[in-house]
Design an enzyme around this catalytic site. Structure first.
Site, PDB file in Angstrom:
ATOM      1  N   ARG A 147       0.844 -22.608   1.803  1.00  0.00           N
ATOM      2  CA  ARG A 147      -0.787 -22.600   1.745  1.00  0.00           C
ATOM      3  C   ARG A 147      -1.150 -22.362   3.137  1.00  0.00           C
ATOM      4  NH1 ARG A 147      -5.707 -26.317   0.123  1.00  0.00           N
ATOM      5  NH2 ARG A 147      -5.638 -27.024   2.172  1.00  0.00           N
ATOM      6  N   TYR A 159     -12.468 -26.699   7.005  1.00  0.00           N
ATOM      7  CA  TYR A 159     -11.712 -27.285   5.737  1.00  0.00           C
ATOM      8  C   TYR A 159     -10.313 -26.987   5.858  1.00  0.00           C
ATOM      9  CZ  TYR A 159      -9.433 -27.392   1.323  1.00  0.00           C
ATOM     10  OH  TYR A 159      -8.390 -27.758   0.617  1.00  0.00           O
ATOM     11  N   ASP A 211      -6.971 -21.308   0.144  1.00  0.00           N
ATOM     12  CA  ASP A 211      -7.929 -22.038  -0.484  1.00  0.00           C
ATOM     13  C   ASP A 211      -9.187 -21.919   0.133  1.00  0.00           C
ATOM     14  OD1 ASP A 211      -9.413 -24.001  -1.785  1.00  0.00           O
ATOM     15  OD2 ASP A 211      -8.256 -25.717  -1.426  1.00  0.00           O
ATOM     16  N   HIS A 213     -12.014 -23.112  -0.961  1.00  0.00           N
ATOM     17  CA  HIS A 213     -12.895 -24.421  -1.212  1.00  0.00           C
ATOM     18  C   HIS A 213     -14.350 -24.207  -1.484  1.00  0.00           C
ATOM     19  CE1 HIS A 213     -12.861 -28.798  -0.681  1.00  0.00           C
ATOM     20  NE2 HIS A 213     -11.687 -28.588  -0.786  1.00  0.00           N
ATOM     21  N   GLU A 237      -7.628 -19.715  -3.884  1.00  0.00           N
ATOM     22  CA  GLU A 237      -7.828 -20.645  -4.709  1.00  0.00           C
ATOM     23  C   GLU A 237      -9.592 -21.022  -4.793  1.00  0.00           C
ATOM     24  OE1 GLU A 237      -5.758 -24.001  -3.640  1.00  0.00           O
ATOM     25  OE2 GLU A 237      -7.380 -25.213  -4.428  1.00  0.00           O
ATOM     26  N   GLU A 263      -9.310 -27.575  -9.615  1.00  0.00           N
ATOM     27  CA  GLU A 263      -9.015 -29.101  -9.209  1.00  0.00           C
ATOM     28  C   GLU A 263     -10.331 -29.918  -9.440  1.00  0.00           C
ATOM     29  OE1 GLU A 263      -8.334 -28.100  -4.997  1.00  0.00           O
ATOM     30  OE2 GLU A 263     -10.074 -29.355  -4.375  1.00  0.00           O
ATOM     31  N   ARG A 284      -5.715 -25.583 -12.357  1.00  0.00           N
ATOM     32  CA  ARG A 284      -5.477 -26.628 -11.140  1.00  0.00           C
ATOM     33  C   ARG A 284      -5.775 -28.008 -11.455  1.00  0.00           C
ATOM     34  NH1 ARG A 284      -3.619 -26.602  -6.952  1.00  0.00           N
ATOM     35  NH2 ARG A 284      -5.136 -27.285  -5.413  1.00  0.00           N
ATOM     36  N   GLU A 340       1.317 -28.154  -6.128  1.00  0.00           N
ATOM     37  CA  GLU A 340       1.029 -28.121  -4.747  1.00  0.00           C
ATOM     38  C   GLU A 340       1.833 -29.543  -4.251  1.00  0.00           C
ATOM     39  OE1 GLU A 340      -3.132 -29.069  -4.345  1.00  0.00           O
ATOM     40  OE2 GLU A 340      -3.023 -28.966  -2.125  1.00  0.00           O
ATOM     41  N   TRP A 403     -18.979 -27.758  -0.373  1.00  0.00           N
ATOM     42  CA  TRP A 403     -17.900 -28.201   0.291  1.00  0.00           C
ATOM     43  C   TRP A 403     -16.556 -27.972  -0.344  1.00  0.00           C
ATOM     44  CZ3 TRP A 403     -13.803 -32.052  -0.262  1.00  0.00           C
ATOM     45  CH2 TRP A 403     -12.953 -31.855   0.986  1.00  0.00           C
TER      46      TRP A 403
HETATM   47  O1  LIG Z   1      -6.249 -27.754  -2.702  1.00  0.00           O
HETATM   48  C1  LIG Z   1      -6.506 -28.821  -2.182  1.00  0.00           C
HETATM   49  O2  LIG Z   1      -5.441 -29.773  -2.217  1.00  0.00           O
HETATM   50  C2  LIG Z   1      -7.859 -29.374  -2.248  1.00  0.00           C
HETATM   51  O3  LIG Z   1      -8.775 -28.492  -2.048  1.00  0.00           O
HETATM   52  C3  LIG Z   1      -7.949 -30.808  -1.651  1.00  0.00           C
HETATM   53  O4  LIG Z   1      -7.684 -30.668  -0.198  1.00  0.00           O
HETATM   54  C4  LIG Z   1      -9.410 -31.350  -1.892  1.00  0.00           C
HETATM   55  O5  LIG Z   1     -10.194 -31.109  -1.108  1.00  0.00           O
HETATM   56  C5  LIG Z   1      -9.013 -32.892  -1.885  1.00  0.00           C
HETATM   57  O6  LIG Z   1      -8.076 -33.296  -2.711  1.00  0.00           O
HETATM   58  C6  LIG Z   1     -10.518 -33.323  -2.158  1.00  0.00           C
HETATM   59  O7  LIG Z   1     -10.269 -35.151  -2.483  1.00  0.00           O
HETATM   60 MG   LIG Z   2      -8.130 -26.812  -3.216  1.00  0.00          MG
END
Ligand SMILES: O=C(O)[C@H](O)[C@@H](O)[C@H](O)[C@H](O)CO
Ligand SMILES: [Mg+2]
Length: 403
Positions: A147, A159, A211, A213, A237, A263, A284, A340, A403
């Site tokens: 990633r 991020y 990602d 995010h 993602e 996630e 996820r 992951e 976020w």
């Molecule tokens: O893809 C990922 O691994 C996630 O985006 C994490 O980095 C989250 O931000 C985190 O788990 C929040 O607690």
């Molecule tokens: Mg993520």
């Protein structure tokens, strides 16, 4: 198989983890991960006040019944706190059932569908060169999938990028939320250059993931998906916040870049339109947030009907208990995609002895009865809870953003 005791262990060997231990009359016990990053103590209260008292005396072998007792019985269904608590109970009960059967968990689920579980590593850099150096390092370690996240010129913190080269990144990095700045324009102009550089340096075979995010709107996500098609990502993602599942119709109409979501989801109902319309490619939700094995198995089965595969969340803020159970699930699930992998610190690994192994970019499942992860309670006591918060994100004009 009566449940005679249950209690919560909170420990912070570098970061907070919440573990539920369920003990039966025969002395066989199981453990489940109840960690919800940045909201840990809410799950502790939910378990201690509302779940544990109702568990004592129940038959630990009735996993399905207990699941519905906690889910339907609460009246207040779903939600991350409830589902993290239900997940922890479910994981602990599957651990007990597998131990009682004398089998590793994957055998109870239906046996091995594969010999090893492909993982992806996090490669982050403050700029593209820094990120490429991390990719190089991880390719040498044997990873087949990476990633990639890199700093964007003009955005001070971003991020998924570690503070210093070679370090892990930690989302919950302050007692109260840190404030980050975000510019969609700068990001969209920059990020395709990262994938171009990765393909240029490492060729076509490496699986490359990214990602977003949740930071884009659907049409921006469509633009990004289209722009990166020449670099054939394994997945893009969380390109938009996914409360409105319908958003993915628009993204899908524009791009063939595979999409991963979920996630932050905790129920099959968060996914139904996404899966049934074939708007996504990977689910996820980790076992510790999606209602444990009992419920995530249902999501995975629904996904399988529509060619959607698993790609479970596996950051360091899920404990080795969740990861260990995931390796069993991944070894069994027919529609597996990828797992992951963000390695835990040595301190965390010492608190949670486990028998899954990492080798050549893959996880290998262990053969110990249960999910193969334990907790050293004496050691756990040495690491008291510390409040830690995820950051918030603002646009350059100060608007609070996703976020
Ligand atoms: O893809 C990922 O691994 C996630 O985006 C994490 O980095 C989250 O931000 C985190 O788990 C929040 O607690
Ligand atoms: Mg993520």
């Amino acid at each position: 198989m009566k449940i005679s005791d249950a209690y919560v262990i909170v420990t912070s060997p570098g970061r907070n983890f919440v573990t539920l231990k369920i003990v039966t009359e025969s002395g066989t016990y199981g453990i489940g991960d109840a960690t919800l990053n940045g909201r840990e103590m809410a799950v502790v209260a939910y378990l201690e006040e509302h779940v544990i008292p109702a568990l004592i005396g129940r038959d630990a072998s009735r996993i399905e019944d207990i699941w519905h007792y906690l889910y339907r019985g609460a009246y207040w269904r779903r939600g991350p706190v409830t589902m993290a608590a239900v997940s922890a109970v479910d994981l602990a009960l599957w651990d007990i059932k597998a131990k009682a059967a004398g089998m590793p968990l994957y055998q109870l689920l239906g046996g091995k569908s594969r010999e090893r579980v492909m993982t992806y590593a996090h490669c982050t850099g403050r700029d593209i060169e820094g990120c490429l150096a991390e990719v190089e390092k991880h390719v040498k370690l044997g990873y087949r999938a990476v990633r990639v996240q890199a700093g964007v010129p003009g955005i001070p913190t971003i991020y998924g990028v570690a503070k210093h080269e070679g370090e892990r990144y930690e989302p919950a990095d302050a007692e109260l939320p840190a404030e980050h700045v975000w510019s969609t324009e700068k990001y969209l102009n920059h990020v395709p250059k990262l994938f171009a550089a990765v393909r240029e340096r490492f060729g076509d075979e490496l699986h490359v993931l990214h990602d977003v995010h949740h930071r884009l709107t659907p049409i921006e996500a469509a633009r990004l998906g289209k722009a990166v098609e020449p670099y054939h990502l394994f997945w893009l993602e969380d390109c938009v916040p996914a409360e409105n599942q319908e958003s993915f119709r628009l993204i899908r109409q524009h791009t063939t870049t595979p999409l991963a979501v979920g996630e932050v989801f905790n129920s099959i109902h968060d996914y139904r339109e996404l899966i049934e319309n074939q708007w996504i490619d990977y689910i996820r939700t980790p076992l510790s947030h999606g209602g444990g094995i009992t419920h995530v198995r249902r999501i995975a089965d629904l996904a399988g009907l529509y060619h959607v595969r698993t790609g479970f969340h596996g950051p360091t803020d899920l404990s080795p208990v969740c990861l260990g159970a995931a390796v069993h699930f991944d070894t069994w699930v027919p529609n597996f995609g990828i797992q992951e992998h963000m390695p835990h610190t040595p301190e965390t690994d010492a608190v949670f002895p486990h028998d899954y192994r990492f080798e050549d970019g893959h996880f290998l499942v262990g053969e110990a009865p249960g999910h193969g992860v334990d907790i050293d309670e004496t050691l756990a006591k040495q690491y008291p809870y510390k409040r830690a918060s995820l950051p918030v994100n603002r646009l350059e004009d100060g608007t609070l953003w996703h976020w």
